[in-house]
Design a protein around this motif. Sequence first.
Motif, PDB file in Angstrom:
ATOM      1  N   TRP A  26      42.195  30.654  53.905  1.00 13.54           N
ATOM      2  CA  TRP A  26      42.708  31.080  52.595  1.00 13.54           C
ATOM      3  C   TRP A  26      41.541  31.511  51.700  1.00 13.54           C
ATOM      4  CZ3 TRP A  26      47.730  31.624  50.799  1.00 13.54           C
ATOM      5  CH2 TRP A  26      47.849  31.916  49.441  1.00 13.54           C
ATOM      6  N   GLN A  27      40.506  30.673  51.646  1.00 12.14           N
ATOM      7  CA  GLN A  27      39.356  30.993  50.788  1.00 12.14           C
ATOM      8  C   GLN A  27      38.679  32.285  51.219  1.00 12.14           C
ATOM      9  OE1 GLN A  27      38.316  30.230  47.900  1.00 12.14           O
ATOM     10  NE2 GLN A  27      39.948  28.730  47.771  1.00 12.14           N
ATOM     11  N   GLN A  28      38.565  32.484  52.528  1.00 12.24           N
ATOM     12  CA  GLN A  28      37.938  33.724  53.006  1.00 12.24           C
ATOM     13  C   GLN A  28      38.742  34.941  52.548  1.00 12.24           C
ATOM     14  OE1 GLN A  28      37.799  32.965  57.192  1.00 12.24           O
ATOM     15  NE2 GLN A  28      35.718  32.094  57.112  1.00 12.24           N
ATOM     16  N   ALA A  29      40.055  34.827  52.642  1.00 20.31           N
ATOM     17  CA  ALA A  29      40.909  35.949  52.221  1.00 20.31           C
ATOM     18  C   ALA A  29      40.777  36.180  50.717  1.00 20.31           C
ATOM     19  CB  ALA A  29      42.361  35.665  52.591  1.00 20.31           C
ATOM     20  N   VAL A  30      40.705  35.103  49.941  1.00 20.50           N
ATOM     21  CA  VAL A  30      40.555  35.219  48.481  1.00 20.50           C
ATOM     22  C   VAL A  30      39.263  35.958  48.152  1.00 20.50           C
ATOM     23  CG1 VAL A  30      40.032  33.866  46.399  1.00 20.50           C
ATOM     24  CG2 VAL A  30      41.972  33.221  47.858  1.00 20.50           C
ATOM     25  N   GLN A  31      38.185  35.569  48.822  1.00 20.41           N
ATOM     26  CA  GLN A  31      36.901  36.205  48.510  1.00 20.41           C
ATOM     27  C   GLN A  31      36.902  37.670  48.941  1.00 20.41           C
ATOM     28  OE1 GLN A  31      34.092  33.368  50.127  1.00 20.41           O
ATOM     29  NE2 GLN A  31      33.974  32.365  48.130  1.00 20.41           N
ATOM     30  N   ARG A  32      37.555  37.947  50.043  1.00 25.25           N
ATOM     31  CA  ARG A  32      37.652  39.340  50.497  1.00 25.25           C
ATOM     32  C   ARG A  32      38.422  40.162  49.451  1.00 25.25           C
ATOM     33  NH1 ARG A  32      40.639  38.649  55.176  1.00 25.25           N
ATOM     34  NH2 ARG A  32      38.934  37.470  56.037  1.00 25.25           N
ATOM     35  N   ALA A  33      39.516  39.601  48.971  1.00 26.66           N
ATOM     36  CA  ALA A  33      40.326  40.313  47.965  1.00 26.66           C
ATOM     37  C   ALA A  33      39.498  40.559  46.702  1.00 26.66           C
ATOM     38  CB  ALA A  33      41.576  39.508  47.639  1.00 26.66           C
ATOM     39  N   MET A  34      38.746  39.547  46.286  1.00 21.90           N
ATOM     40  CA  MET A  34      37.975  39.684  45.036  1.00 21.90           C
ATOM     41  C   MET A  34      36.839  40.690  45.165  1.00 21.90           C
ATOM     42  SD  MET A  34      37.684  35.802  43.571  1.00 21.90           S
ATOM     43  CE  MET A  34      36.957  36.218  41.990  1.00 21.90           C
ATOM     44  N   ARG A  35      36.338  40.877  46.382  1.00 26.62           N
ATOM     45  CA  ARG A  35      35.191  41.773  46.574  1.00 26.62           C
ATOM     46  C   ARG A  35      35.603  43.248  46.632  1.00 26.62           C
ATOM     47  NH1 ARG A  35      32.713  37.698  50.075  1.00 26.62           N
ATOM     48  NH2 ARG A  35      31.053  36.799  48.813  1.00 26.62           N
ATOM     49  N   GLN A  36      36.887  43.516  46.688  1.00 27.13           N
ATOM     50  CA  GLN A  36      37.303  44.919  46.795  1.00 27.13           C
ATOM     51  C   GLN A  36      36.939  45.703  45.546  1.00 27.13           C
ATOM     52  OE1 GLN A  36      41.241  43.917  48.923  1.00 27.13           O
ATOM     53  NE2 GLN A  36      41.327  46.072  48.332  1.00 27.13           N
ATOM     54  N   ASP A  37      36.755  47.002  45.729  1.00 29.57           N
ATOM     55  CA  ASP A  37      36.415  47.855  44.592  1.00 29.57           C
ATOM     56  C   ASP A  37      37.704  48.411  43.983  1.00 29.57           C
ATOM     57  OD1 ASP A  37      35.425  49.603  42.771  1.00 29.57           O
ATOM     58  OD2 ASP A  37      34.570  51.009  44.220  1.00 29.57           O
ATOM     59  N   PHE A  38      38.046  47.923  42.803  1.00 26.95           N
ATOM     60  CA  PHE A  38      39.252  48.420  42.126  1.00 26.95           C
ATOM     61  C   PHE A  38      38.915  49.353  40.978  1.00 26.95           C
ATOM     62  CE2 PHE A  38      40.564  44.259  43.853  1.00 26.95           C
ATOM     63  CZ  PHE A  38      41.555  44.711  44.708  1.00 26.95           C
ATOM     64  N   SER A  39      37.656  49.750  40.877  1.00 26.83           N
ATOM     65  CA  SER A  39      37.242  50.573  39.731  1.00 26.83           C
ATOM     66  C   SER A  39      37.821  51.983  39.858  1.00 26.83           C
ATOM     67  CB  SER A  39      35.720  50.654  39.678  1.00 26.83           C
ATOM     68  OG  SER A  39      35.284  51.498  40.723  1.00 26.83           O
ATOM     69  N   TRP A  40      37.641  52.757  38.813  1.00 22.50           N
ATOM     70  CA  TRP A  40      38.142  54.120  38.780  1.00 22.50           C
ATOM     71  C   TRP A  40      37.204  55.110  39.482  1.00 22.50           C
ATOM     72  CZ3 TRP A  40      42.607  56.374  37.858  1.00 22.50           C
ATOM     73  CH2 TRP A  40      43.569  55.726  37.077  1.00 22.50           C
ATOM     74  N   THR A  41      36.058  54.606  39.986  1.00 26.72           N
ATOM     75  CA  THR A  41      35.013  55.529  40.441  1.00 26.72           C
ATOM     76  C   THR A  41      35.563  56.626  41.367  1.00 26.72           C
ATOM     77  OG1 THR A  41      33.513  53.694  40.271  1.00 26.72           O
ATOM     78  CG2 THR A  41      32.702  55.625  41.473  1.00 26.72           C
ATOM     79  N   ALA A  42      36.229  56.217  42.450  1.00 21.88           N
ATOM     80  CA  ALA A  42      36.690  57.216  43.417  1.00 21.88           C
ATOM     81  C   ALA A  42      37.804  58.072  42.819  1.00 21.88           C
ATOM     82  CB  ALA A  42      37.193  56.520  44.669  1.00 21.88           C
ATOM     83  N   SER A  43      38.730  57.428  42.096  1.00 25.04           N
ATOM     84  CA  SER A  43      39.893  58.175  41.616  1.00 25.04           C
ATOM     85  C   SER A  43      39.543  59.104  40.456  1.00 25.04           C
ATOM     86  CB  SER A  43      40.995  57.204  41.210  1.00 25.04           C
ATOM     87  OG  SER A  43      41.417  56.481  42.338  1.00 25.04           O
ATOM     88  N   ALA A  44      38.555  58.735  39.650  1.00 23.90           N
ATOM     89  CA  ALA A  44      38.157  59.636  38.560  1.00 23.90           C
ATOM     90  C   ALA A  44      37.635  60.937  39.154  1.00 23.90           C
ATOM     91  CB  ALA A  44      37.109  58.971  37.672  1.00 23.90           C
ATOM     92  N   ALA A  45      36.915  60.845  40.271  1.00 23.35           N
ATOM     93  CA  ALA A  45      36.418  62.069  40.932  1.00 23.35           C
ATOM     94  C   ALA A  45      37.603  62.897  41.446  1.00 23.35           C
ATOM     95  CB  ALA A  45      35.489  61.697  42.081  1.00 23.35           C
ATOM     96  N   SER A  46      38.656  62.215  41.918  1.00 20.72           N
ATOM     97  CA  SER A  46      39.844  62.957  42.381  1.00 20.72           C
ATOM     98  C   SER A  46      40.520  63.674  41.218  1.00 20.72           C
ATOM     99  CB  SER A  46      40.846  62.020  43.038  1.00 20.72           C
ATOM    100  OG  SER A  46      40.251  61.348  44.103  1.00 20.72           O
ATOM    101  N   TYR A  47      40.553  63.031  40.049  1.00 25.24           N
ATOM    102  CA  TYR A  47      41.145  63.709  38.880  1.00 25.24           C
ATOM    103  C   TYR A  47      40.305  64.926  38.473  1.00 25.24           C
ATOM    104  CZ  TYR A  47      45.135  60.742  38.025  1.00 25.24           C
ATOM    105  OH  TYR A  47      46.351  60.116  38.153  1.00 25.24           O
ATOM    106  N   GLU A  48      38.997  64.810  38.602  1.00 25.04           N
ATOM    107  CA  GLU A  48      38.151  65.981  38.308  1.00 25.04           C
ATOM    108  C   GLU A  48      38.560  67.159  39.188  1.00 25.04           C
ATOM    109  OE1 GLU A  48      34.171  64.706  38.967  1.00 25.04           O
ATOM    110  OE2 GLU A  48      33.954  63.890  36.944  1.00 25.04           O
ATOM    111  N   ARG A  49      38.777  66.860  40.462  1.00 27.95           N
ATOM    112  CA  ARG A  49      39.167  67.940  41.391  1.00 27.95           C
ATOM    113  C   ARG A  49      40.534  68.508  41.005  1.00 27.95           C
ATOM    114  NH1 ARG A  49      36.408  64.607  45.003  1.00 27.95           N
ATOM    115  NH2 ARG A  49      38.254  63.448  45.637  1.00 27.95           N
TER     116      ARG A  49
END
Length: 489
Positions: A454-477
């Motif tokens: 359970w703890q391993q899965a929690v830490q994996r979930a928390m480490r994901q990148d949820f920022s706008w970085t990738a999607s903001a570039a898609s909106y630029e396109r």
Amino acid sequence: MNVLFVTAEAAPLIKVGGLGDVAGSLPKALRQRGHDVRLILPQYGSINVAAVGATVIRPAVPVRFGERTLVVDLLVGALPGSDIPLYLLRCPEFFGSGGVYYEQTGPDARRHEVQRFVFFSLAVSQVFFQLGWQPDIVHCHDWHTALVPSLLRTWSPRHTRLATVLTIHNLQNQGQWPRPDILSWVGPPPLHHPAFPVQPPDQIFNCLREGIYAAATVNTVSPTYAQEIIRPELGDGLDGPLRQRLGGVVGILNGLDVEAFNPATDKRLVAPYTVDSVPSGKSANKAALQHEVGLPVDQKKLLIGVVSRLTEQKGLDLLRSSAAECGKLNIQIVILGTGQPEIEQALQDMMTAYPQSMVLMKKFDAVLAQHIYGGADAFLMPSRFEPCGLGQMVAMRYGALPIVRDTGGLHDTVVDLSTDPAHGNGFVFRAASPDALLACLGRAVQLWHQPLQWQQAVQRAMRQDFSWTASAASYERLYAEAIAKNPAA
Ligand code: ADP
């Protein structure tokens, strides 16, 4: 690029759901990438003008509304917590009372709501030249502002440098209302786009449909939902117009405002925590949450949180149908939300039957929402359809494992731990049935009793990148594509 967001909501100023989160956070991400992004919203009665530092820059601008000419004041301030310019349109007759949407059901409330946003769209189109600033892109959101691409063209036929983008955050809401009313509000010149048979030949006008035809580009908020809405099952009657669009409908996954949603700095939590200190941080926040909502303080029970509108879309009625079995699972559930009275009542009945393990908090409360994300071990979203969903992403960022139905943006963000234990970050079920939900809850309980996994899965979930970085570039396109499509550009 200069981009004007035309939207009904923008967090933290005014938010009802995910639209507010997106309109409050995407502009910041685009601004960081060097674009001049601004927003325009109605000045709802609940907006505190002083808090946004807004001042009137154009008083009493005339706006044609059917046979009448009304006046609006144009104000400018900044989106709280940012330096993003925020234009507000003040017109007490349409925006002064009530929240963003009209809470009551029934034709009167619907009429007010459609009329409010038709007026807002007209007003935006008519004050456009008073902004003192020239956008390259006008970015509209959902049916509330979907008339803007047509209306801008109507009110500024010679305006050449403008490209329009329509983002569909939820296809189910389309702004449908009897055509004679809409036409009488919009007034001459006629609302018409020559290239398409704009409206179906019935008496119901559909604002979203108009935007789908008129905007230079149309997108939605996750790749899977983009695939789903071009099919009849989830197309809500607009799959045909969506399929006809040249270049299709792009799906761009929403990001989060990772500064506003950060468990390490969130002052609303009794004990902020990081991915390294999550076990102790969770326990402290869990105990505080159990105490706050009146559940027995018990670290051993799996505590499942819900923060949601209580509508059929969100699927929480599935929980009601398996209440007795849920009661046997030895879990706790806290639900924060409001919505359809019959769903509220069904959940309330369930809570009354199991007061030691379930509680419903019937309100909109941004602080309690954070307490739930921070204190819950898991987060339930059994949506029948879900354009993107932000709840599951916030939950993962706060180390609460999502339990979701396999649809739309939930499909794109949650990997099932049973099928992929090495990469999983939550629990996914397919059928929209109480049995499938129950089986999935059972799998979550099983893993809960294996604390290491359970703890391993929690830490994996928390480490994901949820920022706008990738999607903001898609909106630029997407913006670049809209400009390229604009024949006059
Ligand atoms: P939707 O936009 O369909 O309502 P999302 O998951 O995309 O669903 O976004 C919902 C947003 O609204 C999340 O930020 C969620 O935390 C918030 N929210 C929903 N209901 C409530 C509530 N009752 N109180 C506080 N926040 C809420």
